[in-house]
Design a protein around this motif. Sequence first.
Motif, PDB file in Angstrom:
ATOM      1  N   ALA A 268       0.710  -1.232  -0.011  1.00  0.00           N
ATOM      2  CA  ALA A 268      -0.076  -0.052   0.101  1.00  0.00           C
ATOM      3  C   ALA A 268       0.919   1.190  -0.018  1.00  0.00           C
ATOM      4  CB  ALA A 268      -0.834   0.057   1.243  1.00  0.00           C
ATOM      5  N   TYR A 269       2.272   1.159   0.472  1.00  0.00           N
ATOM      6  CA  TYR A 269       2.968   2.101   0.277  1.00  0.00           C
ATOM      7  C   TYR A 269       4.277   2.004  -0.282  1.00  0.00           C
ATOM      8  CZ  TYR A 269      -0.702   3.864   3.574  1.00  0.00           C
ATOM      9  OH  TYR A 269      -1.618   4.278   4.072  1.00  0.00           O
ATOM     10  N   PRO A 270       4.933   2.945  -0.908  1.00  0.00           N
ATOM     11  CA  PRO A 270       4.634   4.399  -1.140  1.00  0.00           C
ATOM     12  C   PRO A 270       3.375   4.435  -1.842  1.00  0.00           C
ATOM     13  CG  PRO A 270       6.661   3.849  -1.723  1.00  0.00           C
ATOM     14  CD  PRO A 270       6.214   2.586  -1.582  1.00  0.00           C
ATOM     15  N   TRP A 271       2.296   5.359  -1.341  1.00  0.00           N
ATOM     16  CA  TRP A 271       1.067   5.351  -1.894  1.00  0.00           C
ATOM     17  C   TRP A 271       0.962   5.839  -3.441  1.00  0.00           C
ATOM     18  CZ3 TRP A 271      -0.022  10.027  -3.723  1.00  0.00           C
ATOM     19  CH2 TRP A 271       0.585  11.192  -3.077  1.00  0.00           C
ATOM     20  N   ARG A 272       1.953   6.553  -3.640  1.00  0.00           N
ATOM     21  CA  ARG A 272       2.180   7.067  -4.864  1.00  0.00           C
ATOM     22  C   ARG A 272       2.267   6.191  -6.025  1.00  0.00           C
ATOM     23  NH1 ARG A 272       6.060   8.271  -1.685  1.00  0.00           N
ATOM     24  NH2 ARG A 272       8.332   8.123  -2.356  1.00  0.00           N
ATOM     25  N   LYS A 273       2.741   4.867  -5.876  1.00  0.00           N
ATOM     26  CA  LYS A 273       2.857   3.825  -6.685  1.00  0.00           C
ATOM     27  C   LYS A 273       1.503   3.486  -7.359  1.00  0.00           C
ATOM     28  CE  LYS A 273       7.680   3.780  -6.759  1.00  0.00           C
ATOM     29  NZ  LYS A 273       8.248   4.256  -7.827  1.00  0.00           N
ATOM     30  N   HIS A 274       0.668   3.607  -6.603  1.00  0.00           N
ATOM     31  CA  HIS A 274      -0.639   3.141  -7.221  1.00  0.00           C
ATOM     32  C   HIS A 274      -2.051   3.872  -7.226  1.00  0.00           C
ATOM     33  CE1 HIS A 274      -2.547   2.702  -2.972  1.00  0.00           C
ATOM     34  NE2 HIS A 274      -1.020   2.459  -2.784  1.00  0.00           N
ATOM     35  N   PHE A 275      -1.859   5.151  -6.391  1.00  0.00           N
ATOM     36  CA  PHE A 275      -2.804   6.005  -6.199  1.00  0.00           C
ATOM     37  C   PHE A 275      -2.332   7.483  -7.049  1.00  0.00           C
ATOM     38  CE2 PHE A 275      -5.224   9.836  -4.435  1.00  0.00           C
ATOM     39  CZ  PHE A 275      -6.373   9.189  -4.569  1.00  0.00           C
ATOM     40  N   HIS A 276      -3.223   7.781  -8.110  1.00  0.00           N
ATOM     41  CA  HIS A 276      -2.645   8.970  -9.140  1.00  0.00           C
ATOM     42  C   HIS A 276      -3.802   9.865  -9.140  1.00  0.00           C
ATOM     43  CE1 HIS A 276      -0.155   5.247 -10.563  1.00  0.00           C
ATOM     44  NE2 HIS A 276       0.576   5.926  -9.564  1.00  0.00           N
ATOM     45  N   ARG A 277      -4.964   9.859  -8.694  1.00  0.00           N
ATOM     46  CA  ARG A 277      -6.249  10.434  -9.150  1.00  0.00           C
ATOM     47  C   ARG A 277      -5.718  12.051  -8.693  1.00  0.00           C
ATOM     48  NH1 ARG A 277     -10.216  11.121  -5.457  1.00  0.00           N
ATOM     49  NH2 ARG A 277      -9.830   8.711  -4.634  1.00  0.00           N
ATOM     50  N   GLY A 278      -6.009  12.687  -9.597  1.00  0.00           N
ATOM     51  CA  GLY A 278      -5.785  14.232  -9.220  1.00  0.00           C
ATOM     52  C   GLY A 278      -4.543  14.753  -9.429  1.00  0.00           C
ATOM     53  N   TYR A 279      -3.560  13.934 -10.001  1.00  0.00           N
ATOM     54  CA  TYR A 279      -2.105  14.426 -10.021  1.00  0.00           C
ATOM     55  C   TYR A 279      -1.990  14.454 -11.512  1.00  0.00           C
ATOM     56  CZ  TYR A 279      -1.750  13.450  -5.000  1.00  0.00           C
ATOM     57  OH  TYR A 279      -1.859  13.501  -3.776  1.00  0.00           O
ATOM     58  N   PRO A 280      -1.023  15.438 -12.247  1.00  0.00           N
ATOM     59  CA  PRO A 280      -0.843  15.562 -13.534  1.00  0.00           C
ATOM     60  C   PRO A 280       0.025  14.382 -13.896  1.00  0.00           C
ATOM     61  CG  PRO A 280      -0.236  17.665 -12.429  1.00  0.00           C
ATOM     62  CD  PRO A 280      -0.542  16.601 -11.226  1.00  0.00           C
ATOM     63  N   GLU A 281      -0.157  14.054 -15.163  1.00  0.00           N
ATOM     64  CA  GLU A 281       0.438  13.102 -16.033  1.00  0.00           C
ATOM     65  C   GLU A 281       1.999  12.926 -15.728  1.00  0.00           C
ATOM     66  OE1 GLU A 281       0.552  10.751 -20.359  1.00  0.00           O
ATOM     67  OE2 GLU A 281      -0.739  12.394 -19.716  1.00  0.00           O
ATOM     68  N   HIS A 282       2.646  14.293 -15.927  1.00  0.00           N
ATOM     69  CA  HIS A 282       4.008  14.099 -15.697  1.00  0.00           C
ATOM     70  C   HIS A 282       4.682  13.729 -14.206  1.00  0.00           C
ATOM     71  CE1 HIS A 282       3.249  18.240 -14.399  1.00  0.00           C
ATOM     72  NE2 HIS A 282       4.438  18.163 -13.569  1.00  0.00           N
ATOM     73  N   ILE A 283       3.803  14.163 -13.438  1.00  0.00           N
ATOM     74  CA  ILE A 283       4.205  13.916 -12.160  1.00  0.00           C
ATOM     75  C   ILE A 283       4.175  12.429 -11.808  1.00  0.00           C
ATOM     76  CG2 ILE A 283       3.577  13.954  -9.552  1.00  0.00           C
ATOM     77  CD1 ILE A 283       3.158  17.093 -10.170  1.00  0.00           C
ATOM     78  N   VAL A 284       2.863  11.628 -12.185  1.00  0.00           N
ATOM     79  CA  VAL A 284       2.585  10.511 -12.047  1.00  0.00           C
ATOM     80  C   VAL A 284       3.811   9.539 -12.742  1.00  0.00           C
ATOM     81  CG1 VAL A 284       1.144   8.390 -12.869  1.00  0.00           C
ATOM     82  CG2 VAL A 284       0.404  10.487 -11.826  1.00  0.00           C
ATOM     83  N   LYS A 285       4.180  10.010 -13.909  1.00  0.00           N
ATOM     84  CA  LYS A 285       5.287   9.268 -14.673  1.00  0.00           C
ATOM     85  C   LYS A 285       6.685   9.366 -13.740  1.00  0.00           C
ATOM     86  CE  LYS A 285       3.885   9.805 -19.608  1.00  0.00           C
ATOM     87  NZ  LYS A 285       4.094  10.457 -20.674  1.00  0.00           N
ATOM     88  N   GLU A 286       6.943  10.332 -13.076  1.00  0.00           N
ATOM     89  CA  GLU A 286       8.237  10.303 -12.292  1.00  0.00           C
ATOM     90  C   GLU A 286       7.963   9.428 -11.175  1.00  0.00           C
ATOM     91  OE1 GLU A 286      11.233  12.022 -12.400  1.00  0.00           O
ATOM     92  OE2 GLU A 286      10.794  12.433 -14.665  1.00  0.00           O
ATOM     93  N   TRP A 287       6.772   9.319 -10.685  1.00  0.00           N
ATOM     94  CA  TRP A 287       6.621   8.369  -9.316  1.00  0.00           C
ATOM     95  C   TRP A 287       6.910   6.964  -9.854  1.00  0.00           C
ATOM     96  CZ3 TRP A 287       1.473  10.906  -7.427  1.00  0.00           C
ATOM     97  CH2 TRP A 287       1.756  11.964  -6.686  1.00  0.00           C
ATOM     98  N   LEU A 288       6.316   6.723 -11.038  1.00  0.00           N
ATOM     99  CA  LEU A 288       6.231   5.334 -11.443  1.00  0.00           C
ATOM    100  C   LEU A 288       7.864   4.808 -12.092  1.00  0.00           C
ATOM    101  CD1 LEU A 288       3.053   5.094 -13.518  1.00  0.00           C
ATOM    102  CD2 LEU A 288       3.558   4.060 -11.154  1.00  0.00           C
ATOM    103  N   LYS A 289       8.552   5.911 -12.758  1.00  0.00           N
ATOM    104  CA  LYS A 289       9.907   5.677 -13.026  1.00  0.00           C
ATOM    105  C   LYS A 289      10.745   5.362 -11.907  1.00  0.00           C
ATOM    106  CE  LYS A 289      12.267   9.298 -14.636  1.00  0.00           C
ATOM    107  NZ  LYS A 289      12.624  10.281 -15.429  1.00  0.00           N
ATOM    108  N   ASN A 290      10.688   6.269 -10.783  1.00  0.00           N
ATOM    109  CA  ASN A 290      11.562   6.305  -9.728  1.00  0.00           C
ATOM    110  C   ASN A 290      11.123   5.072  -8.673  1.00  0.00           C
ATOM    111  OD1 ASN A 290      13.150   8.393 -10.723  1.00  0.00           O
ATOM    112  ND2 ASN A 290      11.525   9.804  -9.658  1.00  0.00           N
TER     113      ASN A 290
END
Length: 249
Positions: A227-249
């Motif tokens: 479930a954590y880091p939550w940014r690996k699976h929860f993306h609602r409301g965040y810009p696409e470029h930020i989500v890409k960085e989260w998933l890349k890292n």
Amino acid sequence: MKPLTKIHPTAIISSNAKIGSNVEIGAFCIIYDNVDIGDNTIIGPYCELGVANGISNGEILKIGKNSHIRSHSIFYEASFFDDGLVTGHRVTIREKTLAGKNLQIGTLSDIQGHCDIGNYVRLHSNVHIGQKSKIGNYVWIFPYVVLTNDPHPPSDTLLGVTVKDYAAIATMSVILPGTTIEEGVLIGAHSSVKGRTEPNTVYVGNPAKKACDTSKIKLQDGSEQPAYPWRKHFHRGYPEHIVKEWLKN
């Protein structure tokens, strides 16, 4: 004043206020002198923006573009909000609050001023942010959480709480004066936290104690994924470029 899409005839707007293009201002709003409202912003009914007091020093209240302030909200002057501010109803924001992009503030929450808040912070309903608080980026604070600041009330000593990036504070928790919530920390519901935490760690209880690493918690959706880091699976409301960085890292 630039053209407005809609301004209710009962609204009172100072001729010194700066109002951007395509702004909507609802019934019985009061907009004082030292207010700058960005383009494409909606101000709901019965809002009061730019309230002065003895410590705001006549400084500007800046509301960034593409914001939405809902009814009965009050903002003091001498604060800055970057683009994309969204509030619920009956929100109160005191002077000298500096906030980044896409801050969301739930109904009946209040920020007591002299606070620094990062980008994409989410405050749910009935959240109290005490003076001198410092909140990082991508922080989640859930209903009825209180960030305190007076170590021996009542006094003139203010020790603000620090909450670092990606932390999540669950409902009805109290964070005591001077506490630092480190990056990626999860505070369990109904906890009372004092002191300095460790990054990416779960704290629960009153007084709160270290429970485990956040990586030990699994999603309750049958996947058994962390479930954590939550940014690996929860993306609602965040810009696409930020989500890409989260998933890349």
